[in-house]
Design an enzyme around this catalytic site. Structure first.
Site, PDB file in Angstrom:
ATOM      1  N   SER A  44      -3.351   4.380   2.384  1.00 51.44           N
ATOM      2  CA  SER A  44      -2.572   4.819   1.227  1.00 51.44           C
ATOM      3  C   SER A  44      -3.159   4.253  -0.051  1.00 51.44           C
ATOM      4  O   SER A  44      -3.765   3.178  -0.052  1.00 51.44           O
ATOM      5  CB  SER A  44      -1.119   4.360   1.365  1.00 51.44           C
ATOM      6  OG  SER A  44      -0.383   4.665   0.192  1.00 51.44           O
ATOM      7  N   HIS A  45      -2.930   4.947  -1.140  1.00 47.58           N
ATOM      8  CA  HIS A  45      -3.306   4.440  -2.455  1.00 47.58           C
ATOM      9  C   HIS A  45      -2.433   3.261  -2.854  1.00 47.58           C
ATOM     10  O   HIS A  45      -2.784   2.505  -3.749  1.00 47.58           O
ATOM     11  CB  HIS A  45      -3.154   5.542  -3.503  1.00 47.58           C
ATOM     12  CG  HIS A  45      -4.293   6.484  -3.538  1.00 47.58           C
ATOM     13  ND1 HIS A  45      -4.525   7.411  -2.545  1.00 47.58           N
ATOM     14  CD2 HIS A  45      -5.288   6.636  -4.434  1.00 47.58           C
ATOM     15  CE1 HIS A  45      -5.600   8.101  -2.846  1.00 47.58           C
ATOM     16  NE2 HIS A  45      -6.092   7.652  -3.993  1.00 47.58           N
ATOM     17  N   SER A  46      -1.295   3.129  -2.215  1.00 43.74           N
ATOM     18  CA  SER A  46      -0.312   2.127  -2.597  1.00 43.74           C
ATOM     19  C   SER A  46      -0.124   1.083  -1.497  1.00 43.74           C
ATOM     20  O   SER A  46       0.193   1.425  -0.354  1.00 43.74           O
ATOM     21  CB  SER A  46       1.036   2.809  -2.877  1.00 43.74           C
ATOM     22  OG  SER A  46       2.068   1.867  -2.961  1.00 43.74           O
TER      23      SER A  46
END
Length: 120
Positions: free
Chosen positions: A8-10
């Site tokens: 994930s980007h997060s």
């Protein structure tokens, strides 16, 4: 047992998804790569290292954009002996379904087919 990989980007999304999956399917190993140095983003190097360190088959889930691109490249460059499958399904719902199915003995093929039916 087949592992679940979350990209994930997060960092928060990756961690939160891992917590959810561990609560529902505690015997399934969840590996995550979220964010880069505390910021939003993905890193091919981090993803490649995680994929290369696998000690079992893996179903891989991703969120958006470069997460998919970097995961694709990491899988393409993987030279290990395990089956590493990218799954095109929502990161939370798809990985949740996969983790629960793995916890009751589902195979990679059965899980991928179900995810295609439900999200494909």
């Amino acid at each position: 047992m087949t592992k679940i990989v979350i990209v994930s980007h997060s960092e928060d999304i990756a961690n939160g998804t891992k917590v959810l999956l561990e609560q529902m399917a505690g015997d399934v190993s969840i590996l995550i790569q979220g964010g880069v140095e505390g910021k939003i983003g993905t890193s091919y190097d981090h993803i490649q290292e995680m994929i290369n360190d696998l000690d079992d088959d893996a179903l891989c889930f991703y969120d958006i954009g470069s997460a998919e691109m970097n995961l694709d490249l990491a899988i393409e460059m993987y030279e290990g002996k395990y089956q590493v499958v990218k799954v095109d399904a929502p990161i939370v719902e798809g990985s949740f379904t996969a983790a629960v199915k793995l916890s009751v003995g589902g195979s990679i093929e059965e899980i991928v087919e179900e995810l295609k039916r439900n999200f494909g």
